[in-house]
Design a protein around this motif. Structure first.
Motif, PDB file in Angstrom:
ATOM      1  N   GLY A 507       0.521  -0.889   0.241  1.00  0.00           N
ATOM      2  CA  GLY A 507      -0.131   0.049  -0.017  1.00  0.00           C
ATOM      3  C   GLY A 507       1.397   1.179  -0.176  1.00  0.00           C
ATOM      4  N   CYS A 508       1.625   1.177   0.800  1.00  0.00           N
ATOM      5  CA  CYS A 508       2.615   2.210   1.193  1.00  0.00           C
ATOM      6  C   CYS A 508       3.324   2.624  -0.433  1.00  0.00           C
ATOM      7  CB  CYS A 508       3.970   2.994   1.844  1.00  0.00           C
ATOM      8  SG  CYS A 508       3.239   2.584   3.100  1.00  0.00           S
ATOM      9  N   PHE A 509       4.047   1.754  -0.894  1.00  0.00           N
ATOM     10  CA  PHE A 509       4.981   1.705  -2.117  1.00  0.00           C
ATOM     11  C   PHE A 509       3.669   2.375  -3.390  1.00  0.00           C
ATOM     12  CE2 PHE A 509       5.677  -0.190  -6.360  1.00  0.00           C
ATOM     13  CZ  PHE A 509       6.982   0.173  -6.734  1.00  0.00           C
ATOM     14  N   LEU A 510       2.259   1.649  -4.045  1.00  0.00           N
ATOM     15  CA  LEU A 510       1.653   2.278  -4.767  1.00  0.00           C
ATOM     16  C   LEU A 510       1.291   3.805  -4.264  1.00  0.00           C
ATOM     17  CD1 LEU A 510      -1.016  -0.925  -4.430  1.00  0.00           C
ATOM     18  CD2 LEU A 510       1.034   0.072  -6.639  1.00  0.00           C
ATOM     19  N   PHE A 511       1.039   3.692  -2.471  1.00  0.00           N
ATOM     20  CA  PHE A 511       0.507   4.824  -2.824  1.00  0.00           C
ATOM     21  C   PHE A 511       1.212   6.110  -3.082  1.00  0.00           C
ATOM     22  CE2 PHE A 511       0.681   9.000   0.338  1.00  0.00           C
ATOM     23  CZ  PHE A 511      -0.907   9.724  -0.133  1.00  0.00           C
ATOM     24  N   ILE A 512       3.005   6.203  -2.647  1.00  0.00           N
ATOM     25  CA  ILE A 512       4.022   6.952  -3.103  1.00  0.00           C
ATOM     26  C   ILE A 512       4.298   6.740  -4.509  1.00  0.00           C
ATOM     27  CG2 ILE A 512       6.892   7.003  -3.070  1.00  0.00           C
ATOM     28  CD1 ILE A 512       6.656   5.934  -0.277  1.00  0.00           C
ATOM     29  N   SER A 513       4.313   5.845  -5.268  1.00  0.00           N
ATOM     30  CA  SER A 513       3.941   5.264  -6.906  1.00  0.00           C
ATOM     31  C   SER A 513       3.177   6.266  -7.301  1.00  0.00           C
ATOM     32  CB  SER A 513       4.131   3.907  -7.661  1.00  0.00           C
ATOM     33  OG  SER A 513       5.391   3.358  -6.825  1.00  0.00           O
TER      34      SER A 513
END
Length: 646
Positions: A507-513
């Motif tokens: 979730g963090c990775f997708l949000f930052i991306s």
């Protein structure tokens, strides 16, 4: 790790001091009251022989005690530093500890305040001030004791994308203010000698000698490696180190002191017949302190020396797994000495990187077993780099908004050459008096430095080496630290793969991306605050910079360079504006027309006026004023750059 809650409590106390914003007494009382309640609870459980939660409460009370210590210490340091109102426009006395002459011919000096004249009496003052002189007729040097009188201005942070956060940096390094001072408002009163001044002068002497001994192409790199001064490095070479994640090599800190410690311990092994292991450890600590003092005893170096001294002396205790506690102990000691160290980016990266190495290096190394010794050596060094990168990634994204994709390749280059590029300059300094040996060492030093630059630039030229454009606020930064730390701990330390932490990580990775993609796909025109008219046009994933044709465009080019780096895009084109310019970008047309008081901008069927001279009319957009006019008319405001969608 018994020191973990204590160190976290100390850090919390420092942060609460800065977050109190004028409510220090109330905040301090709240911490003290909470500590008293915890102690009363422990007293109650002891009297009535109840043990419910006593262990947790004891740990919390210990951490709360250090929270109070950190809070009080920070408040004392803040109270000790003079305010700008106390020294501005008054006669101040202090010692020059940094002196530099810019390419434009101005001399800038950093002064450590000693006392201030208030009315008819002199009072003690503390803090640092930056003065820029209007002439070189009187050249001030390190150690000069001066008196000066001038109005001071606070440090302002430019709001242009990617600009240097002057207010944060100087505010957390005990600086009070700065001023451009006429030569008749400052006078040399004498000289002051101290240990700090002595080592500062010694650092200047070594820098001059390295510049004389080494070829111009690598002398700046050699000075940075030995002394931490990056001023003499070619900007393109500096960008290559930054883009590949090897910038830490050029900052004398934990990496350098760690390598120097290994070098000294390796050399001392040859004297094992005459000295014991404990004596060898003590000698190595003395030697790294000698290196720290030789390099100028800057705060970053002394922090690193203290840290590795405690880590090394911890070996004398022969306790298993004491490395982490020794690391935390060094952090507690340094923060007790100066709580402002917590806000130094170098301090954060050094400790977080070592924390990652202590926790994750061995589990990562154990993932792959290699029989060939030389490949195993490379993999072991790579495991160190991976562990440090895992820990420092949130900090890189938060502070620098970018991530070096090929950090493993640059790590291999540094690993292969890091030992010799640090060893040879040190040997050169100590053997320069031997004629033939000096010639050999100069050749080897220059060769190793050139190979380092070639290797880093080779990695930098590989396409797709840098991902930029990341944006994190402080809350997202903390969440990312927690998620990455927990996922890595569960996977590598506990060897468990559970769904929840990895869902959080995904979730963090997708949000930052997603945030990055939104930023990269904006279509907008930006006009920056600067001495000259300049800005960028971002459209369909391409970035175009433009600036007014002028001889005084060095600052403008740096502003644009920072903006390009912050955007995360490669620069497609740079346009030097003439009197009339018409740009067609896709189906959009943008016109820049120069007139008497500035520029007219025609975009989206609208006309905007940028003013760099004259008096603004009522209701005129303050975002479209030059930096000089913004400073004159809106001195206390942080004005954001002008933006319009296209």
């Amino acid at each position: 790790m018994p020191l973990l809650p204590l160190s976290l409590g100390l850090i919390l106390g420092i942060l609460l001091s800065f977050a109190s914003n004028g409510n220090a007494e109330l905040t301090g009382f709240g911490i003290f009251l909470f500590l008293i309640l915890l102690l009363l609870y422990l007293l109650f459980t002891d009297l009535f022989r109840k043990s419910f939660g006593s262990t947790l409460v004891t740990i919390t009370a210990s951490a709360c005690c250090f929270t109070l210590i950190g809070f009080v210490k920070t408040e004392l340091v803040k109270a000790h530093t003079s305010s700008i109102e106390q020294v501005s426009g008054k006669v101040n006395y202090g010692t020059v500890f940094i002196s530099a002459v810019s390419q434009s011919g101005y001399q800038t000096i950093h002064i450590l305040l000693d006392k201030t004249t208030s009315g008819n009496k002199q009072v003690s003052s503390s803090g640092n001030i930056i003065l820029t002189l209007d002439t070189l007729e009187m050249n001030y040097r390190t150690g000069d004791y001066v008196a000066f009188k001038t109005p001071l201005e606070s440090f302002r942070t430019e709001t242009n994308p990617g600009s240097f956060d002057a207010a944060y940096y100087y505010g957390t390094h005990h600086y009070i203010g700065r001023a451009f001072i006429p030569s008749n408002c400052i006078v040399k009163m004498g000289t002051r000698n101290s240990l700090a001044i002595f080592f500062s002068k010694r650092q200047d002497q070594i820098a001059e000698k390295l510049k004389h001994w080494l070829p111009e192409s690598v002398s700046g790199i050699g000075t940075a490696l030995l002394l931490g001064n990056k001023a003499g490095i070619d900007p393109e070479v500096l960008d290559s180190f930054s883009n590949t994640g090897a910038m830490h090599v050029l900052a004398v800190s934990g990496l350098h002191v760690g390598i120097i410690l290994i070098i000294f311990q390796y050399i001392l092994q040859f004297f094992s017949r005459w000295i014991t292991k404990k004596q060898s450890i003590l000698f190595s600590v003395v030697l790294i302190w000698g290196f720290g003092l030789l390099s100028g005893a800057s705060p970053s170096v002394i922090r690193a020396v203290v840290m590795f001294s405690i880590l090394t002396l911890g070996q004398l205790l022969s306790r298993k797994n004491s490395g982490m506690n020794n690391l935390l102990l060094s952090a507690v000691i340094l923060l007790m000495y100066d709580p402002y160290y917590l806000f130094d980016i170098g301090f954060q990266l050094s400790y977080v990187a070592l924390l990652g190495i202590f926790l994750f290096q061995n589990p990562i190394y154990q993932l792959i077993h290699i029989r060939q010794k030389w490949l195993d050596w490379i993999w072991k060094g790579s495991a160190v780099g991976i562990a440090a990168t895992i820990a420092t990634t949130p900090f890189m994204l938060y502070w620098f908004h970018q991530f070096p994709n090929y950090f493993l390749l640059s790590n291999i280059v540094v690993m292969l050459l890091g030992f010799v590029v640090l060893l040879f300059p040190i040997v050169l300094v100590f053997t320069a008096w031997v004629p033939y040996l000096k010639t050999l060492i100069v050749f080897l030093t220059a060769l190793s430095l050139q190979l380092l630059v070639i290797g880093i630039q080779f990695v930098d030229r590989i396409p797709g080496g840098l991902s930029g454009g990341f944006e994190l606020n402080f809350f997202q930064f903390l969440v990312l630290i927690a998620v990455i730390g927990y996922c890595t701990y569960q996977t590598l330390i506990r060897e468990r793969i559970s769904k929840l932490p990895f869902i959080a990580f995904a979730g963090c990775f997708l949000f930052i991306s997603w945030k990055r993609e939104v930023k990269l796909n904006r279509n907008e025109l930006q006009i920056f605050s600067g001495k000259q008219f300049c800005g960028t046009i971002q459209y369909a994933g391409r970035l175009i910079s433009f600036y007014e044709d002028s001889q005084k465009n060095k600052q403008v080019k740096q502003t644009l360079k920072n903006a390009v780096r912050d955007s995360g895009l490669n620069l497609h084109q740079t346009i030097v504006l003439k009197s009339q310019n018409r740009l067609t970008i896709g189906k959009k047309t943008i016109e820049f027309i120069k007139h008497r008081n500035g520029w007219k901008i025609h975009v989206n069927g609208k006309t905007f006026h940028y003013r760099n001279r004259g008096i603004p009319e009522k209701g005129e957009n303050k975002q479209l004023l030059s930096q000089r006019l913004q400073t004159q008319l809106y001195k206390d405001e942080q004005i954001q750059p002008f933006r319009i969608s296209i």
